[in-house]
Write a protein that holds these residues in place. Structure first.
Motif, PDB file in Angstrom:
ATOM      1  N   LEU A 246       0.777  -1.334  -0.107  1.00  0.00           N
ATOM      2  CA  LEU A 246       0.097   0.004   0.018  1.00  0.00           C
ATOM      3  C   LEU A 246       0.785   1.155   0.074  1.00  0.00           C
ATOM      4  O   LEU A 246       0.661   2.328  -0.778  1.00  0.00           O
ATOM      5  CB  LEU A 246      -0.933   0.086   1.073  1.00  0.00           C
ATOM      6  N   VAL A 247       2.049   1.332   0.886  1.00  0.00           N
ATOM      7  CA  VAL A 247       2.959   2.350   0.786  1.00  0.00           C
ATOM      8  C   VAL A 247       3.528   2.569  -0.584  1.00  0.00           C
ATOM      9  O   VAL A 247       3.583   3.550  -0.943  1.00  0.00           O
ATOM     10  CB  VAL A 247       3.782   2.317   2.156  1.00  0.00           C
ATOM     11  N   GLY A 248       3.866   1.457  -1.212  1.00  0.00           N
ATOM     12  CA  GLY A 248       4.724   1.714  -2.461  1.00  0.00           C
ATOM     13  C   GLY A 248       3.896   1.857  -3.669  1.00  0.00           C
ATOM     14  O   GLY A 248       4.133   3.008  -4.317  1.00  0.00           O
ATOM     15  N   ILE A 249       2.460   1.553  -3.465  1.00  0.00           N
ATOM     16  CA  ILE A 249       1.637   2.222  -4.598  1.00  0.00           C
ATOM     17  C   ILE A 249       1.348   3.354  -4.238  1.00  0.00           C
ATOM     18  O   ILE A 249       1.210   4.504  -5.410  1.00  0.00           O
ATOM     19  CB  ILE A 249       0.374   1.384  -4.364  1.00  0.00           C
ATOM     20  N   ALA A 250       0.974   4.078  -2.959  1.00  0.00           N
ATOM     21  CA  ALA A 250       0.906   5.438  -2.735  1.00  0.00           C
ATOM     22  C   ALA A 250       2.123   6.404  -3.097  1.00  0.00           C
ATOM     23  O   ALA A 250       1.948   7.378  -3.747  1.00  0.00           O
ATOM     24  CB  ALA A 250       0.674   5.736  -1.142  1.00  0.00           C
ATOM     25  N   MET A 251       3.248   5.819  -2.950  1.00  0.00           N
ATOM     26  CA  MET A 251       4.404   6.580  -3.115  1.00  0.00           C
ATOM     27  C   MET A 251       4.600   6.452  -4.835  1.00  0.00           C
ATOM     28  O   MET A 251       4.920   7.648  -5.467  1.00  0.00           O
ATOM     29  CB  MET A 251       5.634   5.958  -2.560  1.00  0.00           C
ATOM     30  N   LYS A 252       4.312   5.577  -5.392  1.00  0.00           N
ATOM     31  CA  LYS A 252       4.116   5.449  -6.825  1.00  0.00           C
ATOM     32  C   LYS A 252       3.358   6.789  -7.640  1.00  0.00           C
ATOM     33  O   LYS A 252       3.739   7.521  -8.583  1.00  0.00           O
ATOM     34  CB  LYS A 252       3.892   4.249  -7.495  1.00  0.00           C
ATOM     35  N   PHE A 253       2.247   6.758  -6.999  1.00  0.00           N
ATOM     36  CA  PHE A 253       1.287   7.688  -7.558  1.00  0.00           C
ATOM     37  C   PHE A 253       1.881   9.240  -7.004  1.00  0.00           C
ATOM     38  O   PHE A 253       1.301  10.043  -7.925  1.00  0.00           O
ATOM     39  CB  PHE A 253      -0.110   7.337  -7.100  1.00  0.00           C
ATOM     40  N   ALA A 254       2.407   9.332  -6.146  1.00  0.00           N
ATOM     41  CA  ALA A 254       2.940  10.487  -5.424  1.00  0.00           C
ATOM     42  C   ALA A 254       4.111  10.683  -6.309  1.00  0.00           C
ATOM     43  O   ALA A 254       4.905  11.868  -5.896  1.00  0.00           O
ATOM     44  CB  ALA A 254       2.919  10.615  -3.925  1.00  0.00           C
TER      45      ALA A 254
END
Length: 295
Positions: A246-254
């Motif tokens: 979840l953190v990795g996906i959030a960082m990718k979108f950010a």
């Protein structure tokens, strides 16, 4: 020992704030010490192989002492030496309004956050086990995980200087009866923790030709197995994987992923360890199933 469980927990929490202040030093300096050691070893190898001339002034190197105790902490912007009253956990940062006393350069809010997190974890251990040796060993466990979390996040390194003592500490604490984990379960947990991620590492590497994690992750997971037993390994790895994804996906979108598009896994393993300590493996599984919408 004050005689009051609450007062004892608060007192140990204050000790945790002080330990957190020292952990800030460990988090910053230990990776630099490792880099210097590697550089020295490479230089020594080159000199022994005749690829590099022998140093002509070895005495200068001895004067450049750099470890967890020396030199004194300084402002990285202006070199101002941090005085004792500027180094009181949390309070000094607030009094200075998050800025250097000399040059007014900003001081990261992470320093008091590390101190507060360590103090809160020490308080939680004392509230659970009181003024006991069990509290002491779990406080050491928490301090080690805090340091590993931030070192890995900053550098993708999980130093053997912390992971291996943490592993042996879990086995010794089990043998001494200071944890609720039987020694057999601790040994199996350490072995299974290491071999499971080792197998995942090699399976991923053979399939893709890339390294999906480092050896430090194996050792950290082995240490968690030693502290919590083999039964806790699946809940810990599930929680770490879900939160990490979840953190990795959030960082990718950010667009905040670092070079190489990777997210270190150690902090999420450590988070699983904290969850196992505070809530237990059963609660972890409930949280994972809720996150995945399966509860």
């Amino acid at each position: 020992m004050t005689g009051s469980p609450l007062a004892d927990a608060v007192l140990i929490g204050i000790v945790g704030l002080l330990v957190g202040s020292f952990l800030n030093v460990v988090i910053y300096r230990l990776p630099l010490m490792m880099e210097r050691q590697w550089a020295d070893e490479c230089t020594q190898y080159a000199q022994d192989s005749g690829l590099l001339a022998q140093a002509s002034q070895p005495a200068e190197k001895a004067a450049e002492r750099f470890n967890l105790l020396v030199p004194r902490s300084r402002c990285p912007s202006c070199g101002h030496g941090i005085r004792w009253f500027e180094n009181v956990p949390v309070l000094s940062w607030l009094a200075l309004r998050g800025r250097c006393a000399a040059c007014k350069a900003p001081i990261s809010a992470r320093y008091p956050l590390v101190e507060l997190a360590t103090g809160a974890l020490f308080y939680a251990c004392a509230a659970k086990w009181g003024w006991t040796a069990t509290t002491a060993v779990w406080c050491v466990f928490c301090a080690a995980l805090v340091a590993l979390t931030f070192i890995d996040w900053d550098t993708t390194l999980l130093p053997d200087d912390i992971t291996l003592p943490l592993l042996w500490g879990g086995l010794l604490a089990s043998a001494a009866g200071l944890t609720a984990v039987p020694l057999t379960d601790a040994v199996i947990g350490a072995t299974a923790g290491y071999l499971s991620l080792w197998a995942v590492y090699w399976g991923f590497k053979l399939a893709t030709g890339k390294e999906g994690m480092g050896y430090g992750d194996f050792k950290l997971f082995a240490a968690l197995g030693a502290w919590f037993g083999w039964q806790a390994l699946v809940p810990i790895i599930l929680l770490a994987s879900v939160i990490g994804a979840l953190v990795g996906i959030a960082m990718k979108f950010a667009s905040s992923l670092r070079d190489g598009k990777y997210v270190p896994f150690g902090p999420f393993l450590a988070g699983g360890g904290f969850a196992a300590l505070l809530w237990g493996p059963g609660r972890i599984m409930q949280a994972v199933f809720s996150t995945l919408g399966l509860a």
